[in-house]
Design a protein around this motif. Structure first.
Motif, short mmCIF file in Angstrom:
data_model
loop_
_atom_site.label_atom_id
_atom_site.label_comp_id
_atom_site.label_asym_id
_atom_site.label_seq_id
_atom_site.Cartn_x
_atom_site.Cartn_y
_atom_site.Cartn_z
N ASP A 245 0.85 -1.18 0.00
CA ASP A 245 0.00 0.00 0.00
C ASP A 245 0.90 1.24 0.00
N ALA A 246 1.00 1.88 -1.17
CA ALA A 246 1.93 3.01 -1.31
C ALA A 246 1.55 4.17 -0.39
N SER A 247 0.27 4.30 -0.06
CA SER A 247 -0.12 5.41 0.81
C SER A 247 0.47 5.23 2.21
N LEU A 248 0.79 4.01 2.57
CA LEU A 248 1.42 3.76 3.87
C LEU A 248 2.94 3.84 3.77
N THR A 249 3.49 3.29 2.70
CA THR A 249 4.95 3.15 2.64
C THR A 249 5.64 4.44 2.20
N ALA A 250 4.92 5.33 1.49
CA ALA A 250 5.57 6.52 0.95
C ALA A 250 5.77 7.60 2.02
N ARG A 251 5.05 7.50 3.11
CA ARG A 251 5.11 8.55 4.14
C ARG A 251 6.46 8.50 4.85
N ILE A 252 7.07 9.65 5.04
CA ILE A 252 8.31 9.71 5.83
C ILE A 252 7.95 10.25 7.20
N SER A 253 8.44 9.60 8.23
CA SER A 253 8.17 10.07 9.58
C SER A 253 8.66 11.50 9.71
N PRO A 254 7.82 12.43 10.21
CA PRO A 254 8.26 13.83 10.33
C PRO A 254 9.47 13.97 11.25
N GLU A 255 9.57 13.12 12.26
CA GLU A 255 10.71 13.18 13.17
C GLU A 255 12.00 12.79 12.44
N VAL A 256 11.91 11.72 11.65
CA VAL A 256 13.10 11.28 10.91
C VAL A 256 13.51 12.35 9.91
N ALA A 257 12.51 12.94 9.21
CA ALA A 257 12.81 13.98 8.22
C ALA A 257 13.47 15.18 8.89
N HIS A 258 12.92 15.59 10.03
CA HIS A 258 13.43 16.76 10.73
C HIS A 258 14.90 16.58 11.12
N TYR A 259 15.19 15.45 11.76
CA TYR A 259 16.55 15.27 12.26
C TYR A 259 17.54 14.90 11.15
N THR A 260 17.04 14.30 10.08
CA THR A 260 17.92 14.08 8.93
C THR A 260 18.38 15.43 8.39
N GLY A 261 17.42 16.38 8.32
CA GLY A 261 17.75 17.73 7.86
C GLY A 261 18.70 18.44 8.81
N GLN A 262 18.49 18.27 10.12
CA GLN A 262 19.34 18.95 11.10
C GLN A 262 20.77 18.41 11.07
N ALA A 263 20.90 17.11 10.87
CA ALA A 263 22.24 16.52 10.79
C ALA A 263 22.95 17.00 9.53
N GLU A 264 22.18 17.10 8.44
CA GLU A 264 22.79 17.59 7.20
C GLU A 264 23.16 19.07 7.35
N LEU A 265 22.33 19.80 8.10
CA LEU A 265 22.62 21.22 8.36
C LEU A 265 23.98 21.37 9.05
N ALA A 266 24.22 20.55 10.07
CA ALA A 266 25.48 20.63 10.80
C ALA A 266 26.66 20.39 9.86
N SER A 267 26.56 19.35 9.01
CA SER A 267 27.71 19.07 8.15
C SER A 267 27.83 20.11 7.04
N ALA A 268 26.69 20.65 6.57
CA ALA A 268 26.77 21.68 5.52
C ALA A 268 27.48 22.92 6.05
#
Lengths: 371, 425
Positions: free
Chosen positions: B323-346
């Motif tokens: 069910d793509a409607s279930l699998t395509a969703r990215i956890s907002p917490e994972v997205a947020h901290y993935t961005g924050q970690a990339e921010l630090a290295s950028a």
């Protein structure tokens, strides 16, 4: 424990491919394989605090790999969730009778049910497949299977209504009991769900029961769960005839492969349950002339291998692998169905049939009260 | 006894064939009590830079701050004061004292403050000697299992080869925790970050020497409020599975992946140091073999263990679905901290490129940092970035490097690059 652990299918940590036993490198991606020592059982501290909401079966073994189930409900080895007893169980009432009822892979609930009995010269196999579009069909199928078996058990030697006589009189008596068993199953569903009987879709299930009585096999059914006779040295045959859309199509001349994949293939035309238009089981009788297997199963198995001759080949090969043990063979067939995708619940019940040797061949050991 | 809880945020639904599972695990401790509450002894060492460059207001402020710190160290705590230049010296207990560390009490407190007052600025800077002396002092009080140090400097580690500091950091890692503080703009962010990261401490830039005292007071108070001496994060993966990374993502980004020690073949332990009543978030990524659609399996158990005892456990799951409607969703917490970690290295990569004269890379990296800071709502990072770049379009990440950037602003951006904002829930 070692022999269990060594049976675990090893996977490459890098690419997830299955590894040959004792492989030092992955054949797919070439990654080096670090030997994984069997994990020691967790310390009591770990078990006690590893998480709340445990299933209370800390010592239970994982059905996928044989590892220990932690209190958090998952295997400590492979991480598969513990299965509830309703999701997977094995019955072996006698050395010649065994079966496995399993949730399969794709469904979240096991709506199949089975009830087995066996003893000296007889076997009783009942399988019911809950209709998954109806709520509580798992409860319905279990109630029906147990009620039906209780009726059939009255017919065995020493039972309240032991079947007597020989020949057609004897098989006719079994046919009558099978019809009663189906009716009892139907009544059990209705009794358990009187308050639901007026629902839009009350719970319902299929029914198939096979009776082995010496050299006689009597089968009764409603719906598309099946009984097959698989002799060791003769042509195998499907004893039941599906009450299904596919069967109706085939009756109209559509080829089996096409009929069984049509959209209406799995729409059953007869079933047990409060909304069933007709709960009279159809029955058929066979007399066997040599050893073989009575296979009673739900569509979770035959979906992947419908023709009797192909299914017989699979059964014979599987039984040979499992040393002829009926429960192990049923389990291996369930595993096979799950490996094919496990799209539905799977139930496989088997009775090894070894008909009494004819009187003239060995008058000393053969039972003389049969035939 | 502290109570830990672990909460897991993830999307457990996996597309057919998917293998990688990401989860944010929030670990919360409460009831930690004061340092030493668990019965383990507590030890504290304050290291202040006494090199020649400190002469004047910096040293006066640092000495005052060390005296304030001594006031905050609880009675009964084993402590010592170290002054560091190109060599390290034990200021208190006095160099001629028999004991390397003493337990705090009224007399020791007064005497220590007097000793601090006599520190004079002279010599160069070789921080490896400071760390090794602290390590030797801590080793004399094995009963003190909770060990914390503060290191303050104002300059570069110029009196020894670079690798000497790295070697010392490696030698003392795991022996004590250390917060690092740089005062002014003449110290090297990268040197102090190496110390604070390895020794599970924080890093701050103190622009004004008058702020050192307040910072030291807060640091010692926080250290004294850490009732859990040492906790480890454990990550179990199923047989055939693999831990891709384990990263603390709040309050700061710290990659723990390489710090794994083995509990058993399937479980690794990662050090987290001491805990007060607080909350930390971890990003755990694991790879498991793909299973047929419909299969559920546990992808990871993420646990907090103290003294080998698991106190909380979070379950990271994988459930394959078509069910793509279930699998395509990215956890907002994972997205947020993935961005924050990339921010630090950028930020770090952008500043490094700028320092190396690679303006093209610096513009791209800092532009990406501006974009990520905007996306993840890290307004503090945005305002620090604004002092280093002109932002043309934050959403697109289009920036121009500023010509005249104060070194202090650049250092402030670098120092704080690993600080994250919490995900809004």
């Amino acid at each position: 424990m070692d022999h269990v652990v060594s049976a675990v299918e090893a996977l490459c940590a890098a690419c997830g491919s299955t590894l040959a036993p004792d492989a030092r490198f992955c054949e797919t991606c070439g990654a080096r394989i670090e030997p994984v020592e069997p994990e020691a059982p967790p310390e009591p501290d770990d078990v006690a605090s590893a998480g709340a909401g445990g299933v209370g079966t800390a010592a239970a073994a994982c059905v996928a790999c044989g590892g220990q189930i932690a209190p958090d409900g998952y295997c400590v080895q492979c991480g598969r969730p513990a299965t509830s007893p309703r999701d997977h169980w094995v019955e072996q009432p006698s050395p010649l009778v065994g079966g496995v009822c399993d949730r399969g892979v794709r469904h979240s609930r096991n709506e199949d049910a089975m009830a087995l009995a066996g003893g000296d010269g007889y076997a009783l196999l009942v399988v019911c497949d809950g209709v998954s579009s109806a709520p509580d069909s798992d409860v319905a199928s279990m109630a029906a299977a147990k009620a039906a078996l209780a009726v059939l058990e009255q017919g065995v030697a020493g039972g309240a209504r032991a079947v007597t006589g020989s020949g057609t009189g004897r098989t006719a008596a079994w046919s009558g009991l099978l019809a009663e068993a189906a009716a009892a199953g139907d009544a059990a569903i209705t009794a358990a769900f009187t308050e639901l009987a007026h629902d839009v879709e009350p719970p319902s299930c299929t029914f198939v029961a096979g009776v082995v009585d010496g050299a006689h096999i009597v089968v009764g059914w409603l719906g598309d769960s099946r009984a097959y006779w698989m002799p060791d040295d003769a042509v195998p045959q499907q004893l039941s005839a599906d009450d299904s859309g596919a069967a109706e199509l085939m009756a109209q001349g559509v080829a089996r492969a096409q009929a069984e994949t049509s959209p209406v293939a799995h729409a059953i035309t007869r079933w047990l349950g409060p909304d069933a238009p007709d709960t009279t089981a159809r029955t058929t009788t066979t007399t066997v002339h040599g050893p073989g297997w009575l296979l009673v199963c739900s569509d979770g198995l035959w979906n992947y291998c419908s023709p009797a001759d192909e299914l017989a080949d699979l059964l014979r090969a599987t039984a040979a692998d499992q040393g002829g043990d009926p429960a192990l063979t049923a389990g291996a067939l369930v595993t096979w169905a799950n490996a094919q995708g496990g799209r539905d619940n799977v139930t496989v019940a088997l009775a090894r049939v070894e008909p009494p040797v004819s009187v003239r061949s060995d008058s000393l050991t053969a039972p003389t009260d049969l035939n | 006894m502290a109570v830990f809880t672990a909460e897991v945020f993830q999307n457990e639904f996996m597309a057919d064939g998917a293998t990688d599972v990401h989860a944010i695990v929030t670990v919360t401790s409460s009831g930690a009590g004061a340092a030493g509450a668990s019965g383990a002894g507590v030890a504290e060492i304050v290291m202040i830079d006494s090199s020649g460059s400190m002469a004047g207001p910096n040293l006066d402020a640092a000495k005052y701050a060390a005296q304030v710190a001594v006031d905050q160290i609880a009675d009964g705590t084993w402590f010592a004061i170290v002054s560091g230049s190109h060599v390290a010296a034990r200021v208190f207990p006095y160099p001629n004292a028999a004991l390397d560390m003493v337990q705090m009490e009224q007399g020791a407190r007064a005497e220590a403050k007097r000793a601090i007052g006599r520190i004079a600025a002279t010599g160069g800077t070789a921080m490896s000697t400071w760390l090794l002396l602290a390590d030797r002092l801590f080793a004399t009080v094995p009963q003190a299992r909770q060990r914390h140090a503060i290191l303050l400097t104002d300059g570069k580690n110029e009196s020894e080869p670079r690798h000497a500091l790295s070697d010392a950091v490696r030698r003392v890692t795991g022996h004590f925790q250390c917060d690092a503080r740089g005062v002014g703009s003449r110290w090297e962010v990268e040197e102090l970050r190496e110390i604070s990261t390895a020794l599970l401490g924080g890093l701050e830039l103190i622009a004004d020497p008058n702020e050192i005292a307040a910072d030291f007071r807060a640091l010692v108070q926080r250290s004294m409020a850490r009732g859990v001496a040492d906790a480890e994060l454990r990550v179990w993966v199923p047989q055939g599975g693999q831990t891709l990374f384990v990263r603390q993502v709040s309050p700061t980004v710290e990659d723990l992946t390489a710090r794994r020690t083995e509990v058993n073949a399937l479980t690794g332990a990662y050090p987290t140091g001491s805990w007060g009543d607080e909350q930390r978030d971890y990003h755990v990524a694991v790879r498991v073999a793909s299973k047929p659609v419909g299969t559920e399996q546990l992808a990871a158990r993420v646990q907090i263990a103290v003294d080998g005892q698991v106190l909380a456990s979070g379950l990271v799951k994988a459930r394959w679905s078509d069910d793509a409607s279930l699998t395509a969703r990215i956890s907002p917490e994972v997205a947020h901290y993935t961005g924050q970690a990339e921010l630090a290295s950028a930020i770090q990569e952008g500043l490094a490129a700028r320092a190396a004269g690679d303006e093209a890379t610096a513009t791209v990296k800092l532009g990406r940092a501006v974009q990520l800071a905007q996306e993840t709502g890290n307004d503090e990072a945005t305002s620090r970035l604004r002092r280093v770049v002109e932002i043309d379009d934050a959403t697109e990440g289009t920036v121009r490097l500023k010509r005249d950037v104060a070194r202090l602003d650049e250092m402030a951006l670098d120092t704080a690059s690993t600080k994250t904002t919490r995900v809004k829930r």
